[in-house]
Write an enzyme that holds these catalytic residues in place. Structure first.
Site, PDB file in Angstrom:
ATOM      1  N   ASP A 168       0.869  -1.169   0.000  1.00  0.00           N
ATOM      2  CA  ASP A 168       0.000   0.000   0.000  1.00  0.00           C
ATOM      3  C   ASP A 168       0.912   1.228   0.000  1.00  0.00           C
ATOM      4  O   ASP A 168       2.111   1.135   0.292  1.00  0.00           O
ATOM      5  CB  ASP A 168      -0.949  -0.001   1.207  1.00  0.00           C
ATOM      6  CG  ASP A 168      -2.147   0.921   0.964  1.00  0.00           C
ATOM      7  OD1 ASP A 168      -2.076   1.771   0.038  1.00  0.00           O
ATOM      8  OD2 ASP A 168      -3.149   0.813   1.693  1.00  0.00           O
TER       9      ASP A 168
HETATM   10  C1  BGC Z   1      -4.949   3.296   0.054  1.00  0.00           C
HETATM   11  C2  BGC Z   1      -5.012   2.311  -1.092  1.00  0.00           C
HETATM   12  C3  BGC Z   1      -4.813   3.050  -2.388  1.00  0.00           C
HETATM   13  C4  BGC Z   1      -3.508   3.807  -2.337  1.00  0.00           C
HETATM   14  C5  BGC Z   1      -3.220   4.598  -3.590  1.00  0.00           C
HETATM   15  C6  BGC Z   1      -3.721   4.169   0.007  1.00  0.00           C
HETATM   16  O1  BGC Z   1      -3.808   5.193   0.920  1.00  0.00           O
HETATM   17  O2  BGC Z   1      -4.995   2.600   1.275  1.00  0.00           O
HETATM   18  O3  BGC Z   1      -6.235   1.640  -1.088  1.00  0.00           O
HETATM   19  O4  BGC Z   1      -4.859   2.158  -3.460  1.00  0.00           O
HETATM   20  O5  BGC Z   1      -3.540   4.709  -1.259  1.00  0.00           O
HETATM   21  O6  BGC Z   1      -4.071   5.676  -3.675  1.00  0.00           O
END
Ligand code: BGC
Length: 738
Positions: free
Chosen positions: A288
């Site tokens: 993530d």
């Molecule tokens: C989120 C993810 C997301 C990523 C990119 C993170 O803060 O938890 O679900 O895909 O950001 O935006």
């Protein structure tokens, strides 16, 4: 070191043979992902993805390999991004290997539609929230959902989705509940798997996230989820296991939180022992955004790609490989998994070509899915469906009910057309107007609007009308948990006052999770519309007027009060916690607090069943404008147990019934009272009956044996129960299994 999953490194012999095949190349195309396919031997489409990946891997330099295992930054990351010009406006991308014909991986968030379209001058359909789609219990809906997102990603120049959220609803106050598929692992896993299957069929790299036990947003980057192995395998991990088995996603996103002491993105148990070894996952694991915490540990644990920057998997990883701290074979395994996924998903053979998104087609799909997802929770004194021939006046009440319907926030946010890019955690209302939709349905009816800002004036309007419809909302977003499950902004008081003025009050809920309903006995109708997407108002109006007969069922329990939750208080980070912000970590960090998931296996309805706690609306519940009867249960145990029964439409309207099958395991296994093991949706005309048969996978009747470290189907007596909700199961049969 040859880890399970990517078989590139074991294929040298096979390649010698396949090199003699006459090449069949995908059409040469110049693409937004920066490549032109050329006559390289690995462009032979009859070779397997593993063979093709292995051939490419052999050509790659160390620097090229390192480029593949990290992202190139994120537009809002606040760090220099020298390669930014190669991006597509999405939240991240991974450099390709142009000299070898390998494309850039252009990623976009795409939970319920493609993100950031306004900023990029594009357009995306907003589908109903993921949670809404789970209320359809419908594999076809899941497939259409994924296919639409896959098409719109490609039209916008992306070849990888970051959707596919399937964390279980352990904590209904979790602000991302709307991005997930409810509280049951079998329902959620089956639906996400079908979504991914159809998304990837459009030639995008599919994703499932956030692996794992990322069940609250509060302190998500520093929380340690403490949970027993069996509980984890039978709940949160089971949803992933099923989703991966059905959907075969090319990517798994590991989550921010720690699990039992190790951050998910450097957790060997999660990434290697379970995902890559036990489940034989062949794709790659990406972190993530800012969820990577180390180089050597994360690489050894099984993280394949750091996002969005290269804090740990850039120069540091290169140095670690050169110093022998990370074996070259380990780096090769990461690279091979990524290359393999590029071939397997078709992004190499079918380069993206930007095109105009099909707006009308998107509206149509969004409306149809919303109709399948809207749950009728209460309908007394025949208030619904509304009868155009007798109703003369309707009061439409609620903040924004004249203009639009609310959507879920955070990285899932889809931008509505005709307005600037949505800001982080801004409340975004989609231009789908309940007032206009109701007016369009009932041209001869006097339909008036009041925002409800002043409950007395709303009540005065309601008093004059034949029917009052209150559109109530609860906004939720990534990055925040709800303090409680009550409707915000005094809406409970508004509903009370409107209901006191007009008995024929209907509440339409636009929510991202469960809500409490202190006014439930005072209103005649309740419709759960969730975050209903681009055409939500039309779908709701079709349901209100009976042009569509509701069939959806709750994918999560609606409790009576927070005191009944496994954790009445949300567990918050302690004062003085690090307050980590994703994407800006530069040093190794540790979790600062723990959440003990001591309810273990008892997630959702399993908790309320086991603890004998009455609920407001149970899991699997949902009304229809017709009624169904159940009969003739037969259970045939075998390799796959078959549960057959008859459902009859005994009302006067055509409708679709979701028939649910639950099982109670032998007492010796020590499980909660029952679990969902299957379901089937059937369309029936009035008076029509159908014999249905549900095959139950033996895994769904098994328990996870921690001592043996595997699933086990225990011999003994199993009780099968069938009906229309987890608390309405008229058919019961016991069978014994050896
Ligand atoms: C989120 C993810 C997301 C990523 C990119 C993170 O803060 O938890 O679900 O895909 O950001 O935006």
């Amino acid at each position: 070191m040859n880890k399970p999953g990517c078989t590139c490194l074991a294929l040298v012999a096979a390649l010698a043979v396949s090199a003699q095949l006459r090449p069949v190349f995908a059409q040469d195309q110049v693409s937004s992902t920066g490549t032109q396919t050329q006559n390289f031997p690995w462009m032979e489409v009859r070779l397997s993805p593993d063979e093709r990946a292995d051939m490419v891997l052999k050509q790659m330099t160390l620097d090229e390999k390192i480029d593949l295992v990290h992202g190139e930054g994120t537009p809002d990351g606040g760090k220099p991004r020298p390669n930014a010009y190669l991006g597509n406006g999405g939240v991240g991308f991974v450099l390709g290997v142009p000299r070898l014909g390998m494309p850039i991986i252009q990623m976009s968030d795409a939970a319920y539609g493609v993100r950031s379209s306004a900023e990029n001058g594009r357009y995306s359909t907003a589908l109903p929230s993921n949670l809404a789609s789970a209320a359809s219990w419908d594999l076809q809906v899941a497939c259409e959902y994924g296919a639409l997102i896959g098409r719109e990603l490609r039209a916008q120049g992306y070849n990888m989705t970051l959707g596919g959220g399937v964390n279980l609803t352990r904590e209904p106050r979790n602000g991302r509940t709307f991005e997930y598929l409810g509280e049951d692992p079998i329902l959620a896993g089956t639906l996400v798997g079908n979504r991914i299957k159809c998304e990837q069929a459009e030639h995008v790299i599919g994703d499932i996230k956030h692996y794992a036990v990322n069940d609250q947003e509060s302190g998500r980057e520093e929380v340690n989820a403490i949970i027993g192995k069996r509980a984890m395998r039978e709940s949160d991990l089971l949803a992933f296991q099923i989703g991966i088995a059905i959907g075969d996603p090319a990517a798994v996103m590991c989550s921010y939180n720690a699990v039992n002491g190790d951050f998910a993105c450097e957790n060997r148990y999660l990434l290697t022992d379970v995902l890559k070894k036990d489940w034989k996952f062949k794709g790659f694991v990406l972190s993530d955004w800012g969820g990577t915490h180390s180089t050597v540990k994360a690489s050894a644990a099984g993280l394949d790609n750091e996002e969005p920057f290269d804090d740990f998997f850039g120069e540091k990883l290169k140095a670690a490989v050169q110093a022998g701290k990370v074996p070259m074979a380990e780096l090769d395994d990461h690279v091979c998994r990524i290359l393999r996924s590029e071939f397997a998903s078709g992004i190499v053979d079918f380069p993206t070509q930007k095109s105009v998104v099909d707006v009308d087609g998107g509206f149509e799909t969004a409306r149809r899915i919303a109709e399948q997802s809207t749950v009728l929770l209460k309908d007394s004194h025949g208030v619904l469906p509304l009868d155009r021939t007798t109703v003369r006046s309707i009061a439409i009440i609620g903040p924004h009910a004249d203009k639009g319907m609310i959507s879920g926030g955070g990285s899932a946010q889809v931008d509505p057309p005709g307005r600037p890019a949505s800001k982080w955690q801004e409340q975004v209302w989609f231009p789908t107007s309940p007032l206009e939709a109701v007016r369009a349905k009932a041209p001869g009816v006097n339909v008036q609007f009041d925002s409800g800002k002043n409950p007395s004036s709303a009540a005065a309007l309601a008093k004059k009308a034949d029917v009052a419809i209150v559109f109530a909302y609860q906004w939720t977003s990534e990055g925040l948990d709800l303090p409680n499950l009550s409707l915000p902004e005094n809406q409970d008081a508004l509903i009370e006052q409107v209901a006191a003025a007009n008995q024929r009050t209907i509440v339409v809920l636009e929510t991202g999770t469960a809500v409490l309903m202190p006014w439930i006995d005072k209103v005649n109708g309740v419709v759960e519309a969730w975050y209903a997407g681009s055409k939500g108002a039309n779908a709701v109006a079709n349901i209100l007027f009976g042009d569509v007969n509701p069939s959806a069922k709750l994918p999560m329990t609606f409790p009576r009060s927070e005191t009944d939750l496994p954790h009445p208080q949300l567990v918050m980070p302690p004062p003085g916690a690090q307050g980590l912000v994703a994407g800006v970590k530069t040093a190794e960090t540790r979790p600062t607090f723990g959440v003990h998931y001591d309810e273990g296996l008892k997630v959702g309805y399993k908790w309320y069943d086991a603890e004998n706690k009455p609920v407001l609306f149970p899991f699997g519940y949902g009304l229809s404008y017709t009624t169904y009867s159940y009969s003739d249960l037969k259970v045939k145990p075998g390799k796959e147990t078959t549960v057959s029964f008859t459902v009859k439409n005994i009302g006067s309207r055509a409708g679709a019934e979701i028939a649910e099958v639950y099982a109670a395991l032998p007492a010796s296994v020590g499980e909660p009272p029952k679990r969902l093991v299957g379901w089937s949706k059937v369309q029936l005309n009035p008076g029509e009956s159908r014999e249905m048969s549900v095959a139950v996978d033996p895994l769904y009747l098994s328990g996870y044996d921690e001592t043996l470290d595997r699933w086990k189907l225990a011999p003994g007596s199993y009780t099968f129960m069938v009906g229309g909700s987890s608390q309405d199961l008229p058919l019961v049969e016991k069978v014994s299994m050896k």
